[in-house]
Design a protein around this motif. Structure first.
Motif, short mmCIF file in Angstrom:
data_model
loop_
_atom_site.label_atom_id
_atom_site.label_comp_id
_atom_site.label_asym_id
_atom_site.label_seq_id
_atom_site.Cartn_x
_atom_site.Cartn_y
_atom_site.Cartn_z
N LEU A 62 -4.20 -2.16 -4.96
CA LEU A 62 -2.85 -2.50 -4.55
C LEU A 62 -1.84 -1.78 -5.43
N GLY A 63 -0.71 -1.44 -4.85
CA GLY A 63 0.34 -0.79 -5.62
C GLY A 63 1.70 -1.12 -5.06
N ARG A 76 1.86 6.93 -2.81
CA ARG A 76 1.93 5.66 -3.50
C ARG A 76 0.80 5.56 -4.52
N ARG A 77 1.10 4.96 -5.65
CA ARG A 77 0.11 4.82 -6.73
C ARG A 77 -0.20 3.35 -6.96
N SER A 78 -1.42 3.09 -7.41
CA SER A 78 -1.81 1.71 -7.69
C SER A 78 -1.07 1.19 -8.91
N ALA A 79 -1.09 -0.13 -9.07
CA ALA A 79 -0.40 -0.74 -10.21
C ALA A 79 -0.99 -0.26 -11.53
N ILE A 96 4.37 -4.48 -1.41
CA ILE A 96 3.02 -4.10 -1.88
C ILE A 96 2.30 -3.38 -0.76
N VAL A 97 1.56 -2.31 -1.11
CA VAL A 97 0.76 -1.57 -0.15
C VAL A 97 -0.70 -1.57 -0.59
N ASP A 114 -8.31 4.27 -0.84
CA ASP A 114 -9.11 5.29 -1.55
C ASP A 114 -8.44 5.56 -2.90
N PRO A 115 -8.61 4.63 -3.84
CA PRO A 115 -7.85 4.73 -5.09
C PRO A 115 -8.30 5.89 -5.98
#
Length: 397
Positions: free
Chosen positions: A33-34, A43-46, A140-141, A145-146
């Motif tokens: 999630l990010g 978009r980047r993860s938290a 939040i998105v 595929d992090p």
């Protein structure tokens, strides 16, 4: 939960299990999630934003994406579907973690005190509750595929070992709709509840004196202590015939103060759910003359979901002026306000508007129906920068 005292094998084992549970919670929520930050592309993860020391953001920097608590729950259990059950917390504990109130052992290490709200603060990612138990977290998105290049090697090895996952890539739809053990148990409880309710309604046999049984029979069902009472089954919509639809026409009432209606184009396999006036507009959206109209809608169908796009030019995109709610029978209700006015300021200049063809500023509503019933919890919206609001919503099973 205090993990102090003797160092017996059982105490050490409990402490290790809790540490692994807490590690998995933080890893999943911060990696998959990010924040939906406008200036992050992609978009980047938290956890990636923290590791790369990216600039902080505010609630005004976020787009309209959100996730429901039910989707977060499905994501968590989907990722850990092959893990040791002892490492997976129950829904009640998981929701405490989401609220930032899960009991944690005392520790001076920051990572030992982290919860969901550490990555997504409440003052930025607000929680909003709708009818019933439906609650969302804003901005939040999901990242299916992090990027793992920034993750410590030992943490990556630990996660793969505990979760049983070699590849961190997940299926977005499956992860948000995952039927985990607790959800299945709840659904079974609902079915038992409805069966017993029907049996009670029709099975009270009167005796020879025409007196019904004096004992009222309570619905019998097996309920997990952490699961809430079942909700009544949702009714399906009544089919409406599709008469005289004018394809591509934009119809408005002669009465400018009343709601404006325009037909919705026929969608394959969905004719029986469409009405003559499938889209209803009220407010300032009815007063636009020519130019790009508010409320033009496209709808698509896949095996598992519906997709719709609504043209909303000139509509404010921030949460205080815009909302979209979806009902179980497929009805979509959009509320918002349009910008503009008699005078418009651009930098140091003031323009007096002489030609008014776009909708005037003010409140409006847009209502239409999808071709069939849906699960309102599984709703993924996106308000594009070109004035198109689009969303995917999963069909009701």
């Amino acid at each position: 939960m205090a993990l102090q005292g003797n160092n017996s094998p059982s105490t050490v084992s409990v402490e290790k299990t809790f540490n692994d549970q807490h590690f998995l919670l933080n890893f999943i929520m911060s990696t998959y999630l990010g924040p939906d930050v406008f200036f992050d592309n992609p978009r980047r993860s938290a956890s990636q934003r923290l590791a790369q020391a990216l600039p902080p953001y505010t609630s005004n920097s976020l787009s309209f994406s959100f996730v429901s608590l039910s989707q977060l729950e499905s994501l968590y259990y989907y990722v850990l579907r092959n893990a040791n059950p002892a490492l997976v917390v129950e829904p009640s504990v998981f929701h405490m973690y989401l609220k930032g109130i899960m009991p944690l052992p005392s520790s001076e290490l920051p990572e030992d005190c982290q919860q969901f709200t550490s990555f997504f603060p409440l003052n930025i990612h607000g929680h909003k509750r709708y009818s019933g138990r439906y609650e969302i977290v804003k901005g939040i998105v999901l990242i299916d595929d992090p990027d793992t290049s920034f993750i410590k090697k030992e943490d990556l090895v630990r996660f793969r070992s505990l979760s049983g996952m070699d590849d961190l890539k997940i299926d977005k739809i499956k992860s948000l709709c995952y039927e985990h053990e607790y959800k299945k148990r709840k659904e079974d409880g609902k079915q038992n509840y409805m069966k017993n309710s029907k049996a009670n309604a029709t099975g009270n046999i009167s005796d020879g004196n025409h007196n019904s049984s004096s004992q009222s029979r309570e619905p019998c069902m097996e309920r997990h202590p952490n699961n809430p009472l079942p909700e009544p089954a949702l009714s399906h919509p009544v089919s409406v015939s599709n008469h005289h639809i004018l394809q591509g026409a934009f119809l408005k009432n002669c009465n400018r103060d009343g709601p404006a209606m325009m037909p919705l184009l026929t969608v394959p396999n969905g004719k029986e759910c469409m009405s003559d006036a499938s889209v209803t507009l009220t407010g300032t959206a009815t007063k636009g003359m020519v130019g790009p109209p508010i409320g033009v809608v496209d709808i698509g169908i896949s095996k598992l979901a519906y997709f719709f796009q609504a043209a909303l030019p000139g509509v404010r995109r921030d949460y205080s002026h815009f909302s979209c709610e979806i009902e179980a029978d497929g009805k979509v209700h959009i509320q918002g306000s349009t910008s503009g006015g008699k005078t418009i300021r651009k930098r140091s200049r003031v323009f007096c508007m002489r030609l008014h063809q776009i909708c005037p500023p003010g409140q409006f509503t847009l209502d239409f129906s999808l071709p069939g019933p849906v699960d309102p919890r599984l709703f993924s919206p996106h308000f594009r920068c070109d004035g198109i609001f689009e969303a995917v919503v999963i069909k009701q099973k």
